[in-house]
Design a protein around this motif. Sequence first.
Motif, PDB file in Angstrom:
ATOM      1  N   ARG A 250       0.846  -1.190   0.000  1.00 37.32           N
ATOM      2  CA  ARG A 250       0.000   0.000   0.000  1.00 37.32           C
ATOM      3  C   ARG A 250       0.885   1.246   0.000  1.00 37.32           C
ATOM      4  O   ARG A 250       1.860   1.314   0.753  1.00 37.32           O
ATOM      5  CB  ARG A 250      -0.880   0.008   1.251  1.00 37.32           C
ATOM      6  N   GLN A 252       1.394   4.576   1.284  1.00 38.28           N
ATOM      7  CA  GLN A 252       0.836   5.294   2.433  1.00 38.28           C
ATOM      8  C   GLN A 252       0.738   6.772   2.077  1.00 38.28           C
ATOM      9  O   GLN A 252       1.736   7.479   2.049  1.00 38.28           O
ATOM     10  CB  GLN A 252       1.704   5.042   3.664  1.00 38.28           C
ATOM     11  N   LYS A 253      -0.506   7.189   1.797  1.00 34.16           N
ATOM     12  CA  LYS A 253      -0.706   8.530   1.241  1.00 34.16           C
ATOM     13  C   LYS A 253      -0.147   9.615   2.157  1.00 34.16           C
ATOM     14  O   LYS A 253       0.275  10.661   1.697  1.00 34.16           O
ATOM     15  CB  LYS A 253      -2.193   8.766   0.981  1.00 34.16           C
ATOM     16  N   GLU A 254      -0.169   9.311   3.467  1.00 34.38           N
ATOM     17  CA  GLU A 254       0.352  10.307   4.405  1.00 34.38           C
ATOM     18  C   GLU A 254       1.861  10.542   4.196  1.00 34.38           C
ATOM     19  O   GLU A 254       2.408  11.539   4.631  1.00 34.38           O
ATOM     20  CB  GLU A 254       0.055   9.902   5.852  1.00 34.38           C
ATOM     21  N   MET A 256       3.185  10.960   1.328  1.00 31.09           N
ATOM     22  CA  MET A 256       3.405  11.759   0.117  1.00 31.09           C
ATOM     23  C   MET A 256       4.017  13.109   0.470  1.00 31.09           C
ATOM     24  O   MET A 256       4.669  13.743  -0.334  1.00 31.09           O
ATOM     25  CB  MET A 256       2.073  11.990  -0.609  1.00 31.09           C
ATOM     26  N   SER A 263       3.797  12.858  -7.289  1.00 34.79           N
ATOM     27  CA  SER A 263       2.334  12.837  -7.231  1.00 34.79           C
ATOM     28  C   SER A 263       1.859  11.399  -7.347  1.00 34.79           C
ATOM     29  O   SER A 263       2.597  10.510  -7.771  1.00 34.79           O
ATOM     30  CB  SER A 263       1.737  13.641  -8.392  1.00 34.79           C
ATOM     31  N   GLU A 264       0.576  11.170  -6.957  1.00 28.91           N
ATOM     32  CA  GLU A 264       0.005   9.819  -7.064  1.00 28.91           C
ATOM     33  C   GLU A 264      -0.045   9.354  -8.517  1.00 28.91           C
ATOM     34  O   GLU A 264       0.218   8.199  -8.816  1.00 28.91           O
ATOM     35  CB  GLU A 264      -1.415   9.813  -6.479  1.00 28.91           C
ATOM     36  N   ASN A 294      -5.249   0.933  -2.546  1.00 27.66           N
ATOM     37  CA  ASN A 294      -5.535   2.223  -3.186  1.00 27.66           C
ATOM     38  C   ASN A 294      -5.687   1.936  -4.677  1.00 27.66           C
ATOM     39  O   ASN A 294      -4.695   1.845  -5.398  1.00 27.66           O
ATOM     40  CB  ASN A 294      -4.375   3.210  -2.991  1.00 27.66           C
ATOM     41  N   VAL A 297      -3.847   3.794  -7.681  1.00 22.26           N
ATOM     42  CA  VAL A 297      -2.624   4.422  -7.158  1.00 22.26           C
ATOM     43  C   VAL A 297      -1.483   3.410  -7.226  1.00 22.26           C
ATOM     44  O   VAL A 297      -0.468   3.655  -7.873  1.00 22.26           O
ATOM     45  CB  VAL A 297      -2.803   4.928  -5.713  1.00 22.26           C
ATOM     46  N   GLU A 298      -1.661   2.234  -6.565  1.00 27.65           N
ATOM     47  CA  GLU A 298      -0.613   1.217  -6.698  1.00 27.65           C
ATOM     48  C   GLU A 298      -1.066   0.035  -7.560  1.00 27.65           C
ATOM     49  O   GLU A 298      -0.251  -0.787  -7.970  1.00 27.65           O
ATOM     50  CB  GLU A 298      -0.134   0.728  -5.326  1.00 27.65           C
TER      51      GLU A 298
END
Lengths: 350, 177
Positions: A250, A252-254, A256, A263-264, A294, A297-298
């Motif tokens: 995953r 981990q968007k946090e 970023m 960017s994603e 996600n 995203v991934e």
Amino acid sequence: MNLFDLSQASADVRAASPAQVQLDEQGRLRHFLDIEGLPRSVLTEILDTADHFRGIGDAEVKKVPLLRGRTVANLFFENSTRTRATFELAAKRLSADVLNLDIKTSSAAKGESLMDTLVNLEAMQADAFVVRHGDSGAAHFIASQITPHVAIINAGDGRHAHPTQAMLDMLTIRRHKGEFAHLRVAIVGDILHSRVARSQIQALNTLGAAEVRVVAPQTLLPIGVETLGCQVFTELAAGLKDVDVVIMLRLQKERMDGALLPSESEYYRRYGLTRESLAHAHPDAVVMHPGPINRGVEIESAVADGPRSLILDQVTNGIAVRMAVLSMAVSGQMKARAERRGERSRGAGA
Amino acid sequence: MHEEHETLPEVEALLEAMTEELELLFERRELDRERLIPVGIHTGGVWVAQALRKRLGLEEPLATLDIGFWRDDFGHKGLPDGGQGSQLPDIENRDLLLVDDVLMSGRTVRAALNELFDYGRPRRVLLACLVELPGRELPVQPDALGANLALAPGKRIKLEGPDNLRLTLVDTGEVTA
């Protein structure tokens, strides 16, 4: 404030390796804290036991009486709905009584120290603590401090380890691919922040996988990751070439923040697992992901939900592996206690 | 009163006696042998069940039961070594022939019944055992039995197989007063 700080732990605690703490003199599991240092025989025993527990899911009554009358306390210092739910279900399927304690919002918030909380839980005569903590080494510390007959199971600590997740991944791989000796496995994504990746690499190496690869942008690779025993790739196509298993992590968007990633969408373009990028892997390659996913995203939805995805199988295997680890560790503790009792009574009789 | 056996009986003869007893039982209870499910308890019970299935001409495939997770001695002995897993069809409202090699305390059969009822509610369960030894701790009695044996102190019996089934004596190493 940190609830827990390893720097305050005694020198003895820090000196004892997880392997020393988690196995007894006969090599039986007493705690399950980390894959590192565990021999292949113990990992194989976990997988074999879990395989048998999988069959319980087919029964009308999905329970066995092994831990009837025992108490398992889930101590979650950090949130994790999925891991906690599977540990709770695993303990209940073993017929244990389960206490769910959200420590972060209870005792600690009232000013109680970690050790006071643990001592109180001990006084409630729990037989096993399942510990999730944001700091690396927390489960190890607790195992070193608690009375010897409580089994400690690490449900994820900091960036350090997530051994039951790694073992459920190993069970999923073994059930679909057989033995590990000929397998090439790629772990793709945020290796830097992943406690799962570290445990997976150790488990795959201990079980004898032919090749373990990590694939990530340079900014998401820990320094010296290759010393764990893996090949490092920064290009997805090269990293996936001819692999038998793809484990996505995953993002981990946090994380970023701090400019680790532009960017994603850029990440998805370069490292996302799509039908096109999966074509680089072996035609029979399977796809795994510890969740939550996600999408876009991934991993592409068509891959996550596709015929080669084992993601839901991983969830089912997660319960069986946690049943295996809980029953093995509690069994190890009970045997050790029975032996100590035997020694005491022999001593008294002499 | 059990007679102490110096030499162990041939398994073939015991299977013969069990087959005859079961044939009579099937007739008396009007059991439909085409619908009867043979269930062997790992490991020796599976071998005996396989042999009985053949002799009795049972049509249903052999089901197997691993009672390891249902034993009542987890607190003393911990997890069993090397489980085999259970393979059971839908047993709801079916007649079962539960088979084990040695019946002694009755705890294995009790664990097997507990496990079976976790998989469904059978209509009837018959119990067949190759050998019964003294030492019953629970009210469990076989419907068909090969032989009653008594052994010298510190001795146990073991069925060797899966081919050419034969009984052997093993030393438990237990010190008896």
